[in-house]
Enzyme design. Structure first.
Site, PDB file in Angstrom:
ATOM      1  N   ASP A   1      17.186 -80.945   2.798  1.00 29.97           N
ATOM      2  CA  ASP A   1      17.390 -79.508   2.894  1.00 29.97           C
ATOM      3  C   ASP A   1      18.673 -79.110   2.152  1.00 29.97           C
ATOM      4  OD1 ASP A   1      18.615 -81.099   4.881  1.00 29.97           O
ATOM      5  OD2 ASP A   1      18.669 -79.478   6.339  1.00 29.97           O
TER       6      ASP A   1
ATOM      7  N   ARG B   1      11.752 -79.887  15.845  1.00 29.74           N
ATOM      8  CA  ARG B   1      11.430 -80.742  14.692  1.00 29.74           C
ATOM      9  C   ARG B   1      12.039 -82.126  14.851  1.00 29.74           C
ATOM     10  NH1 ARG B   1      15.260 -77.098  12.450  1.00 29.74           N
ATOM     11  NH2 ARG B   1      17.238 -78.072  11.833  1.00 29.74           N
ATOM     12  N   SER B   2      11.488 -83.055  14.067  1.00 24.49           N
ATOM     13  CA  SER B   2      12.004 -84.410  14.003  1.00 24.49           C
ATOM     14  C   SER B   2      12.707 -84.597  12.664  1.00 24.49           C
ATOM     15  CB  SER B   2      10.859 -85.413  14.178  1.00 24.49           C
ATOM     16  OG  SER B   2      11.346 -86.736  14.267  1.00 24.49           O
ATOM     17  N   GLN B   3      12.675 -85.804  12.141  1.00 25.53           N
ATOM     18  CA  GLN B   3      13.192 -86.134  10.822  1.00 25.53           C
ATOM     19  C   GLN B   3      12.376 -87.322  10.300  1.00 25.53           C
ATOM     20  OE1 GLN B   3      17.537 -86.669  10.693  1.00 25.53           O
ATOM     21  NE2 GLN B   3      17.670 -84.802   9.489  1.00 25.53           N
TER      22      GLN B   3
ATOM     23  N   ASN C   1      15.551 -83.980  15.378  1.00 29.70           N
ATOM     24  CA  ASN C   1      16.451 -84.005  14.227  1.00 29.70           C
ATOM     25  C   ASN C   1      17.824 -84.551  14.628  1.00 29.70           C
ATOM     26  OD1 ASN C   1      17.014 -81.527  11.630  1.00 29.70           O
ATOM     27  ND2 ASN C   1      18.350 -83.197  12.191  1.00 29.70           N
TER      28      ASN C   1
ATOM     29  N   GLU D   1      29.675 -87.390   2.066  1.00 26.86           N
ATOM     30  CA  GLU D   1      28.261 -87.244   2.416  1.00 26.86           C
ATOM     31  C   GLU D   1      27.371 -87.428   1.187  1.00 26.86           C
ATOM     32  OE1 GLU D   1      25.527 -83.662   4.324  1.00 26.86           O
ATOM     33  OE2 GLU D   1      27.325 -83.199   3.173  1.00 26.86           O
TER      34      GLU D   1
ATOM     35  N   ARG E   1      16.663 -70.764  11.765  1.00 31.62           N
ATOM     36  CA  ARG E   1      17.284 -71.896  12.450  1.00 31.62           C
ATOM     37  C   ARG E   1      18.550 -71.405  13.159  1.00 31.62           C
ATOM     38  NH1 ARG E   1      18.830 -75.281   7.633  1.00 31.62           N
ATOM     39  NH2 ARG E   1      18.775 -73.199   6.726  1.00 31.62           N
TER      40      ARG E   1
ATOM     41  N   TRP F   1      17.367 -89.819  10.893  1.00 36.42           N
ATOM     42  CA  TRP F   1      17.189 -90.751   9.775  1.00 36.42           C
ATOM     43  C   TRP F   1      18.514 -91.270   9.244  1.00 36.42           C
ATOM     44  CZ3 TRP F   1      16.170 -89.959   4.031  1.00 36.42           C
ATOM     45  CH2 TRP F   1      16.791 -88.825   3.512  1.00 36.42           C
TER      46      TRP F   1
ATOM     47  N   GLU G   1      21.252 -72.970  13.940  1.00 36.11           N
ATOM     48  CA  GLU G   1      22.488 -73.487  13.350  1.00 36.11           C
ATOM     49  C   GLU G   1      22.749 -72.906  11.958  1.00 36.11           C
ATOM     50  OE1 GLU G   1      19.266 -76.236  11.834  1.00 36.11           O
ATOM     51  OE2 GLU G   1      19.658 -74.990  13.602  1.00 36.11           O
TER      52      GLU G   1
END
Length: 524
Positions: A305, A199-201, A190, A489, A271, A153, A273
């Site tokens: 997140d 998973r996606s986003q 992701n 960010e 997860r 995204w 990561e």
């Protein structure tokens, strides 16, 4: 005769199934945890690297099988040094950003123009030894900092800036990369890493295709029709097999038969990561570890997140209930996906399928307005499908129905008034009204949500407020750049002299979507 042949037939069927299973497995890339069993857990739990993402992105110096053989052989040696072993067999992931030094005196636009080069990655080549990277066939832009791969995204908001910078070819390359991922894996992960394959986003692919088609005379929506439909199938998988009041994967069927969507990660382990962080966090909840970890991972799929938005009590991470919630922004994005598929099919001459997806979009729009409009707050909020009640967590996700022009004029007016009264601060719009240590809460602000809110307000004629938010956000971005030489960010929009905080990792600079939104707003 039949009874004699039955065992043979069973053996033949079993053999075929095993062959198919092996073929499917052969097409699946292994994640670091799968590649380095036990070694992975030991490294992550020992905290050898300050950032858990370092090891999953590390580059092996030998074949994984050789590394594992060496580890198994020596791990029980009296003087075995895990840190030294990792250093011997792995290189840290490359920091492309380290050599770049910004020139503040050259100005913000020059900085942005240079960053496209700094953050650009050329088409990937397969590494000598297996890494976690999923190679992409065309060039792409990464966010920056620890985020050294493409993110789903993020990329839409990066593309907004690329369009203003006349880099349509790069947008095309990135859209083609996402289509490649859909065709290979059935969805857009992701990010292009093996550990993101569960998973996606937020599904912005349709918006990307729309953006590209609007600004490239050689591209039509129909060019990506198959990829758009495959992504839709991913989000709707299992929809035809569930009863009322039930859920499966990303799909929830409410008691009245209405079908809507949620975030849902296929995994229920820490997860990779953020392995150590998740492992420790699971000790602090009353939920079953697998339930808690799926909720954590599903929040990661949302892109938010983490945020009080996902917490049952609106305060504590230990009460995360992501999969119980139907998010207003996700369902609005899927409405856009349905309308885009309809338009792509109409363009391609398939009017029958165009009508099918147009009808789906109409149904979803009605459901969004029915289930996500919170009359008590005069605001769009998420819906808890298990409790059959609206969430009381107010967030900038409420701007999505305005961005995609779903809201009624009365609803848009109410949202506008709430944004102006409660969310609008010195530097822009806070993400939620709750102040926590989570990065997707007050006092933090994020470029994509500023843009969605600003454009959503403009869609309904609230230009004055939209322009004021935009001016303040641009001013904050530029003032931080003049002070630090960086674009961040996220930002603290309440105390603008302070940096954005919270989260599982230090504040990152770069930064793809900040750059894209800033340039888009500056050039309108």
């Amino acid at each position: 005769m039949k009874s004699q042949n039955l065992p043979c037939i069973k053996i033949m069927v079993l053999t075929c199934l095993l062959f198919i299973s092996c073929q499917l497995f052969a097409q699946q890339e292994l994640s670091p945890r799968q590649t380095y069993p036990n070694l992975f857990e030991q490294v992550q739990m020992a905290g050898i690297y300050p950032d858990s993402k370092s090891f999953v992105d590390a580059i092996p110096k030998r074949k994984p099988s050789e590394i594992m053989n060496a580890y198994i052989t020596h791990k029980n040696d009296k003087n075995f040094d895990l840190k030294a072993f990792v250093s011997e067999y792995f290189n840290l992931p490359e920091n492309h950003h380290a050599a770049y030094h910004s020139d503040i005196n050259a100005g913000i636009e020059k900085h942005l123009d240079t960053l496209w080069t700094v953050l650009k990655r050329n088409p990937d080549t397969v590494s000598t030894f297996q890494t976690s990277l999923l190679p992409l066939p065309k060039s792409y832009i990464v966010p920056g900092g620890r985020f050294r791969e493409v993110y789903y995204w993020d990329s839409y908001f990066t593309m907004l800036g690329l369009q203003k910078a006349d880099k349509t070819e790069t947008i095309k390359d990135m859209v083609d990369n996402f289509a490649f991922l859909i065709n290979k894996y059935g969805f857009i992960p992701n990010g292009n890493r093996t550990y993101y394959l569960t998973r996606s986003q937020p599904p912005f692919f349709a918006a990307m295709v729309q953006l590209l088609a609007q600004h490239s005379k050689d591209v039509k929506l129909g060019d990506y029709r198959d990829a758009l439909e495959k992504e839709y199938n991913f989000w709707m998988k299992g929809a035809g097999a569930i009863g009322n009041g039930k859920a499966i994967n990303h799909v929830v069927k409410l008691t009245d038969g209405t079908i809507l969507n949620r975030y849902y990660d296929a995994g229920d382990q820490p997860r990779e990561e953020s392995y150590r962080e998740d492992f420790e966090a699971a000790k602090s909840t009353k939920q079953a570890p697998s339930t808690f970890l799926r909720n954590v991972r599903s929040a990661a799929e949302s892109g938010w997140d983490f945020s009080s938005r996902w917490f049952a009590d609106g305060k504590n991470y230990s009460q995360i209930i992501t999969t119980d919630l139907l998010p207003v922004d996700l369902n609005t994005l899927l409405y856009n996906l349905e309308t885009t598929i309809s338009a792509a099919n109409r363009e391609a001459g398939n009017n029958t399928k165009a009508a099918v997806f147009a009808k789906k979009a109409v149904k979803r729009k009605a459901a969004i307005l029915k289930y996500f409009w919170n009359k008590n707050h005069g605001f769009f909020t998420d819906y808890n499908w298990k409790k059959r009640s609206l969430s009381n967590q107010l967030t900038l996700a409420a701007a999505f129905p305005l961005y995609f022009k779903l809201a009624t004029n009365a609803q848009a007016k109410a949202v506008k008034e709430k944004l102006a009264k409660d969310f609008f601060k010195t530097g822009g719009l806070i993400t939620t009204l709750t102040t926590t240590k989570q990065q997707w809460d007050a006092p933090n602000a994020w470029a994509p949500l500023q843009y969605i809110s600003i454009m959503g307000l403009r869609n309904y004629g609230y230009d004055k407020l939209a322009d004021t938010i935009s001016t303040r956000w641009i001013s904050l971005n530029i003032s931080v750049f003049k002070e630090t030489g960086k674009l961040m960010e996220k930002y603290n929009v309440v105390e603008t002299n302070s940096k954005g905080g919270g989260g599982e990792y230090p504040l990152q600079d770069g930064f793809g979507w900040t750059n894209g939104v800033l340039l888009k707003l500056m050039k309108k």
